[in-house]
Design an enzyme around this catalytic site. Structure first.
Site, PDB file in Angstrom:
ATOM      1  N   GLU A 146       0.827  -1.211   0.000  1.00 15.55           N
ATOM      2  CA  GLU A 146       0.000   0.000   0.000  1.00 15.55           C
ATOM      3  C   GLU A 146       0.859   1.258   0.000  1.00 15.55           C
ATOM      4  O   GLU A 146       0.493   2.271  -0.594  1.00 15.55           O
ATOM      5  CB  GLU A 146      -0.954   0.003   1.197  1.00 15.55           C
ATOM      6  CG  GLU A 146      -2.055  -1.047   1.104  1.00 15.55           C
ATOM      7  CD  GLU A 146      -2.944  -0.877  -0.136  1.00 15.55           C
ATOM      8  OE1 GLU A 146      -3.034   0.247  -0.675  1.00 15.55           O
ATOM      9  OE2 GLU A 146      -3.520  -1.877  -0.589  1.00 15.55           O
ATOM     10  N   TYR A 160      -6.263   5.842   5.090  1.00 12.59           N
ATOM     11  CA  TYR A 160      -6.481   4.847   4.041  1.00 12.59           C
ATOM     12  C   TYR A 160      -5.618   3.597   4.275  1.00 12.59           C
ATOM     13  O   TYR A 160      -6.123   2.466   4.272  1.00 12.59           O
ATOM     14  CB  TYR A 160      -6.164   5.441   2.661  1.00 12.59           C
ATOM     15  CG  TYR A 160      -6.002   4.361   1.629  1.00 12.59           C
ATOM     16  CD1 TYR A 160      -7.117   3.708   1.099  1.00 12.59           C
ATOM     17  CD2 TYR A 160      -4.729   3.928   1.231  1.00 12.59           C
ATOM     18  CE1 TYR A 160      -6.977   2.679   0.192  1.00 12.59           C
ATOM     19  CE2 TYR A 160      -4.583   2.900   0.319  1.00 12.59           C
ATOM     20  CZ  TYR A 160      -5.711   2.281  -0.199  1.00 12.59           C
ATOM     21  OH  TYR A 160      -5.573   1.250  -1.082  1.00 12.59           O
ATOM     22  N   ASP A 190      -9.265   5.664  -0.773  1.00 22.42           N
ATOM     23  CA  ASP A 190      -8.256   6.463  -1.480  1.00 22.42           C
ATOM     24  C   ASP A 190      -8.895   7.062  -2.733  1.00 22.42           C
ATOM     25  O   ASP A 190     -10.124   7.010  -2.901  1.00 22.42           O
ATOM     26  CB  ASP A 190      -7.027   5.605  -1.828  1.00 22.42           C
ATOM     27  CG  ASP A 190      -7.346   4.536  -2.862  1.00 22.42           C
ATOM     28  OD1 ASP A 190      -8.539   4.331  -3.168  1.00 22.42           O
ATOM     29  OD2 ASP A 190      -6.399   3.913  -3.374  1.00 22.42           O
ATOM     30  N   THR A 196       4.810  16.062  -7.933  1.00 23.79           N
ATOM     31  CA  THR A 196       3.391  16.379  -7.782  1.00 23.79           C
ATOM     32  C   THR A 196       3.108  17.854  -8.002  1.00 23.79           C
ATOM     33  O   THR A 196       2.208  18.221  -8.756  1.00 23.79           O
ATOM     34  CB  THR A 196       2.894  15.954  -6.381  1.00 23.79           C
ATOM     35  OG1 THR A 196       3.351  14.642  -6.139  1.00 23.79           O
ATOM     36  CG2 THR A 196       1.383  15.996  -6.297  1.00 23.79           C
TER      37      THR A 196
END
Ligand code: SF4
Length: 368
Positions: free
Chosen positions: A16, A99, A117, A311
């Site tokens: 994850e 999450y 998510d 990002t």
């Protein structure tokens, strides 16, 4: 997906963590290599950080790897090396959000904790026909409450994995496969023909573009490299000596590129009068495919450029080779810099953009 065949909380936490911001097919080989090298929480906790980063190299978002190792050190020191069946304890680990904690609790321990998510938000916004932006808190909360209610009436392990699988395989971001979807009969977006328009998101701000002019200083088969600061973006990773500018500068804007290159070079060349000391002109590198720039008294070769998108940030890295660097005061290098034999470069941990540059310019191979 290999992590669907395990109920190990450690393996699920690793998968994850890797899957955050990263595609499934990219993660699979990293997941296998990582678990082969660090099969238990203790093995990861005890590992050398550079070894951990090396196995993460190319996956990006390196803070995840550091947090994962710190989390396993807490598990080793405070939970006898086993991830506890306790949502609060898992949630308090570095890098673990609601999450990931929900995913570990539901998949590994079969406990009814929702794991929501971006994929689950998309599936649920469509299924419930939600037209409010899913990145806003009230919408997220409403969807989380709905998933929580559903998981309490299901087999948690199966429910979470089924929802994840639906988002990954059928209810994909573009072109959802409604005609083969097992839940189409109850789906509001399918009924209204809005599947492709949902979910709605708030428009994003433009990414900041940063020009990075990096120096290629090679002498006697060794390359000058620097380790980045211990905090912040790409912490502790290695790079070429570089200078940043917030101005968007193309490689063709040679006078701007060279102004930055000279400014950066001057940080090293503090003896013998610096770059303006009348260093010898040379065209020894002009035959290597770069563009030779005659800028008396120091010459530069524009070697290559490479773009990398984070990002919120975009780097345009331009590599410049100063030719007249022969009296570089190597003994005066700052503590974070060193000359490294070209054949040893692969033992260091590099951000993806620099790996690409090194592969191109030094036939460097990372094994990724
Ligand atoms: Fe997604 Fe279409 Fe299935 Fe609805 S019917 S959940 S939009 S794939």
């Amino acid at each position: 997906m290999p992590w669907r065949r395990t109920s190990s909380p450690y393996a699920i936490l690793v998968s994850e963590t890797m899957l955050q911001q990263t595609r499934v097919e990219t993660v699979i080989p990293y997941y296998h290599r990582f678990l082969d090298a660090f099969p238990t929480p203790k093995a990861l906790a005890d590992a050398d950080e550079q070894h951990v980063l090396k196995l993460w190299e190319g996956l990006g978002y390196y803070r995840r790897a550091r947090n994962l190792q710190r989390a396993m050190q807490i598990i080793r020191d405070h939970h006898a090396g086993s991830i506890p069946e306790d949502i609060e304890a898992i949630r308090s680990l570095p890098g673990v959000g609601a999450y990931t904690a929900g995913a570990v609790m539901s998949i590994a321990f079969n406990r009814p904790y929702a794991a929501v998510d971006g994929n689950v938000l998309r599936v649920m916004a469509r299924y419930l026909g939600i037209v409010d932006p899913v990145d806003q808190t009230p919408t997220k909360r409403a969807i989380e409450a709905s998933v929580q209610s559903a998981i309490e009436h299901s087999e948690p392990r199966l429910f979470t994995q089924a929802l994840m699988e639906l988002g990954a395989m059928i209810c994909v971001p573009r072109k959802p496969q409604c005609l083969v979807c097992p839940v189409a009969s109850g789906c509001a977006a399918f009924a209204s023909g809005q599947a492709a328009e949902l979910p709605v998101k708030t428009p994003k701000k433009a990414r900041r573009v940063v020009t990075v002019v990096a120096l290629w200083i090679e002498r006697n088969g060794e390359l000058l490299v620097e380790q980045r600061a211990a905090d912040g973006l790409l912490a502790n990773m290695w790079q070429l000596p570089a200078i940043e500018s917030t101005a968007p500068i193309a490689m063709e804007q040679t006078s701007e590129v060279l102004r930055l290159a000279r400014a950066r070079l001057n940080q090293y060349r503090t003896v013998d009068g610096g770059v303006d000391a009348g260093l010898p002109m040379s065209d020894e590198w002009a035959g290597e495919g770069g563009t030779m720039i005659h800028e008396s008294p120091t010459d530069f070769v524009l070697m290559t450029s490479e773009r990398h998108v984070f990002t919120h940030l975009e780097w345009n890295v331009i590599v410049v080779r100063p030719v007249g660097y022969h009296n570089l005061p190597i003994e005066d290098l700052p503590p974070n810099a060193r000359m490294v034999p070209v054949e040893d470069l692969r033992s260091l941990v590099w951000p993806k953009v620099y790996s690409t540059i090194l592969q191109r310019l030094a036939r460097f191979e990372t094994g990724n």
